[in-house]
Enzyme design. Structure first.
Site, PDB file in Angstrom:
ATOM      1  N   ASP A  69      27.079 -62.342 -81.012  1.00 22.41           N
ATOM      2  CA  ASP A  69      27.500 -60.943 -81.076  1.00 22.41           C
ATOM      3  C   ASP A  69      28.496 -60.694 -82.202  1.00 22.41           C
ATOM      4  O   ASP A  69      28.429 -59.663 -82.872  1.00 22.41           O
ATOM      5  CB  ASP A  69      28.124 -60.528 -79.737  1.00 22.41           C
ATOM      6  CG  ASP A  69      27.074 -60.156 -78.699  1.00 22.41           C
ATOM      7  OD1 ASP A  69      25.982 -59.716 -79.085  1.00 22.41           O
ATOM      8  OD2 ASP A  69      27.354 -60.322 -77.498  1.00 22.41           O
ATOM      9  N   GLY A  70      29.426 -61.633 -82.425  1.00 25.04           N
ATOM     10  CA  GLY A  70      30.410 -61.450 -83.476  1.00 25.04           C
ATOM     11  C   GLY A  70      29.769 -61.325 -84.848  1.00 25.04           C
ATOM     12  O   GLY A  70      30.146 -60.476 -85.657  1.00 25.04           O
ATOM     13  N   ASP A 142      35.619 -52.704 -80.472  1.00 25.08           N
ATOM     14  CA  ASP A 142      36.888 -52.271 -79.907  1.00 25.08           C
ATOM     15  C   ASP A 142      38.066 -52.512 -80.840  1.00 25.08           C
ATOM     16  O   ASP A 142      37.967 -53.233 -81.834  1.00 25.08           O
ATOM     17  CB  ASP A 142      37.149 -52.984 -78.574  1.00 25.08           C
ATOM     18  CG  ASP A 142      37.025 -54.507 -78.664  1.00 25.08           C
ATOM     19  OD1 ASP A 142      37.410 -55.077 -79.702  1.00 25.08           O
ATOM     20  OD2 ASP A 142      36.528 -55.129 -77.717  1.00 25.08           O
ATOM     21  N   ARG A 152      55.376 -61.981 -72.872  1.00 27.02           N
ATOM     22  CA  ARG A 152      56.217 -60.849 -72.515  1.00 27.02           C
ATOM     23  C   ARG A 152      55.347 -59.616 -72.364  1.00 27.02           C
ATOM     24  O   ARG A 152      54.480 -59.343 -73.195  1.00 27.02           O
ATOM     25  CB  ARG A 152      57.264 -60.582 -73.608  1.00 27.02           C
ATOM     26  CG  ARG A 152      58.207 -61.738 -73.883  1.00 27.02           C
ATOM     27  CD  ARG A 152      59.229 -61.911 -72.770  1.00 27.02           C
ATOM     28  NE  ARG A 152      60.303 -62.822 -73.182  1.00 27.02           N
ATOM     29  CZ  ARG A 152      61.328 -63.146 -72.428  1.00 27.02           C
ATOM     30  NH1 ARG A 152      61.432 -62.632 -71.207  1.00 27.02           N
ATOM     31  NH2 ARG A 152      62.257 -63.976 -72.863  1.00 27.02           N
ATOM     32  N   ASP A 171      49.761 -56.331 -70.683  1.00 30.36           N
ATOM     33  CA  ASP A 171      49.693 -57.301 -71.779  1.00 30.36           C
ATOM     34  C   ASP A 171      49.106 -56.668 -73.030  1.00 30.36           C
ATOM     35  O   ASP A 171      49.341 -57.151 -74.138  1.00 30.36           O
ATOM     36  CB  ASP A 171      48.826 -58.501 -71.379  1.00 30.36           C
ATOM     37  CG  ASP A 171      49.538 -59.433 -70.413  1.00 30.36           C
ATOM     38  OD1 ASP A 171      50.742 -59.233 -70.170  1.00 30.36           O
ATOM     39  OD2 ASP A 171      48.896 -60.360 -69.898  1.00 30.36           O
ATOM     40  N   ALA A 183      32.129 -56.060 -73.853  1.00 23.53           N
ATOM     41  CA  ALA A 183      32.866 -57.138 -74.525  1.00 23.53           C
ATOM     42  C   ALA A 183      34.193 -57.384 -73.795  1.00 23.53           C
ATOM     43  O   ALA A 183      34.216 -57.563 -72.583  1.00 23.53           O
ATOM     44  CB  ALA A 183      33.068 -56.774 -75.992  1.00 23.53           C
ATOM     45  N   TYR A 184      35.297 -57.385 -74.490  1.00 22.93           N
ATOM     46  CA  TYR A 184      36.607 -57.695 -73.914  1.00 22.93           C
ATOM     47  C   TYR A 184      36.940 -56.742 -72.762  1.00 22.93           C
ATOM     48  O   TYR A 184      37.508 -57.134 -71.738  1.00 22.93           O
ATOM     49  CB  TYR A 184      37.658 -57.611 -75.020  1.00 22.93           C
ATOM     50  CG  TYR A 184      39.017 -58.194 -74.692  1.00 22.93           C
ATOM     51  CD1 TYR A 184      39.289 -58.825 -73.474  1.00 22.93           C
ATOM     52  CD2 TYR A 184      40.047 -58.107 -75.623  1.00 22.93           C
ATOM     53  CE1 TYR A 184      40.540 -59.354 -73.199  1.00 22.93           C
ATOM     54  CE2 TYR A 184      41.306 -58.635 -75.353  1.00 22.93           C
ATOM     55  CZ  TYR A 184      41.541 -59.247 -74.137  1.00 22.93           C
ATOM     56  OH  TYR A 184      42.785 -59.756 -73.865  1.00 22.93           O
TER      57      TYR A 184
END
Length: 285
Positions: A69-70, A142, A152, A171, A183-184
Site C-alpha cells: 500500500d505504501g 492521512d 508524554r 497521543d 489505514a492507521y
C-alpha cells in the site's frame, strides 16, 4: 499504450513479479516505461528507461505500482499530479489500495484493451508555515499530528471552518480520507468508510477521555489542528506515513480537500466491503 511500471524491489519476490508484469504487458502490445534507476535490474527486457521522472509521468498513459500500500500510495500522488490513472499490484501484506494480486496478471489484458473503470479518490492538502515559508503536502491516506519519542500526552485544539469545536488529550490525531480510513485510523478505532464517499475523518490516537470519538466532516470542511505540550515533547506531522516533519508547539496545521484526485484503476467488479473483510481476515492469519 505506454505504461510506467514502478516497483518496490525491497519487497519479497518483487523483482520476479515485476518481470512477469513487464513480459505480460509487452506480450499484449504495450510499451513499458521505467526510471533509469531500474535499468541494471531489468536489462535486455525491451523497456524504455527515463532519466527524467517527471517526463516519464507525462509520457505514460497509465502507471502500475508493484508493491504494498505504501508504494501504491506514493506513486498515486505523483500520478494524481499529472492526472494519470494508476493500478496497484500487491506484493505487500494487505494491499487495500491494490487492484490486482500477483496471481491475477491475466487481467492486465483488460487494462491494455481499455476495459476498466476509474475510481476518483479524494485527497487532502496539508498546509502550514515553517521558517517563513508556506509548506503544502498532499495526502491520499492521512496526516498524523503526534508526539515524538517521549511518552508524554499532548493537548490538541481542533477548529472547524475557523470555529473551535473541541479539545483533545491524546497521543495524537489522525486526519484521513475515506481511502485512509482502512489505514492507521482503523487501528486507532476509526470507522471503515467507502472510498467512493467524499468526507474527512478525524480520529484521536489513545485519547485520555473515553468520550473522544472519531468525527466525520463534510468534504468541503476546513480543519485547523494545534498541538500543545507541557513537557517540551517533540511534535511531528507525518503525511501518508512517508513524510515526517517536526512542528512547533502551538503550530497551526490547516487541512482541507485537495483539488487533486487519485485515479485508481479497477479491473475487477469486486465489492469494497468484501475486500475489507478478506484483507482483514488475511491480516489476522
Amino acid at each position: 499504450m505506454k505504461i510506467a511500471v514502478m516497483p518496490n524491489l525491497s519487497k519479497t519476490n518483487a523483482q520476479l513479479h515485476t518481470e512477469r508484469v513487464i513480459t505480460k504487458l509487452q506480450g499484449l502490445g504495450a510499451e513499458v516505461l521505467m526510471k533509469s534507476a531500474f535499468e541494471r535490474c531489468f536489462p535486455d527486457m525491451g523497456v524504455t528507461f527515463y532519466t527524467d521522472f517527471f517526463r516519464l509521468m507525462e509520457d505514460c498513459d497509465a502507471v502500475i505500482a508493484v508493491g504494498g500500500d505504501g508504494t501504491i500510495i506514493h506513486f498515486a500522488r505523483h500520478a494524481a499530479a499529472v492526472e494519470k490513472p494508476i493500478l496497484g499490484i500487491n506484493v505487500g501484506r494487505l494491499g487495500f489500495v491494490a487492484g490486482l494480486e500477483t496471481d491475477e496478471l491475466d487481467a492486465l489484458k483488460n487494462l491494455v484493451d481499455g476495459n476498466y473503470t476509474i475510481e476518483h479518490r479524494m485527497m487532502l492538502d496539508i498546509r502550514f508555515e515553517q521558517d517563513h515559508k508556506t509548506l503544502v503536502y498532499q495526502a491520499l491516506n492521512d496526516a498524523v499530528l503526534a508526539r515524538g519519542a517521549l511518552s508524554r500526552i499532548l493537548d490538541f485544539q481542533v477548529n472547524f471552518n475557523n470555529a473551535n469545536i473541541g479539545n483533545y488529550r491524546a497521543d495524537g490525531l489522525i486526519v484521513s480520507t475515506p481511502t485512509g480510513s482502512t489505514a492507521y485510523s482503523l487501528s486507532a478505532g476509526g470507522p471503515v468508510i467507502d472510498p467512493s464517499l467524499k468526507c474527512i475523518l478525524l480520529t484521536p490516537i489513545c485519547p485520555h477521555s473515553l468520550m473522544n470519538r472519531p468525527v466525520v466532516f463534510g468534504s468541503e470542511s476546513k480543519l485547523s489542528l494545534q498541538a500543545y505540550s507541557n513537557y517540551e515533547s517533540e511534535i511531528f506531522l507525518t503525511v501518508d506515513g512517508e513524510y515526517s516533519v517536526r512542528v512547533a508547539d502551538h503550530q497551526s496545521i490547516e487541512i482541507a480537500r485537495s483539488n487533486q484526485t487519485a485515479r485508481i484503476i479497477k479491473l475487477k467488479q469486486d465489492n469494497f466491503y468484501e475486500i475489507v473483510n478478506e484483507k482483514l481476515a488475511e491480516g489476522r492469519n
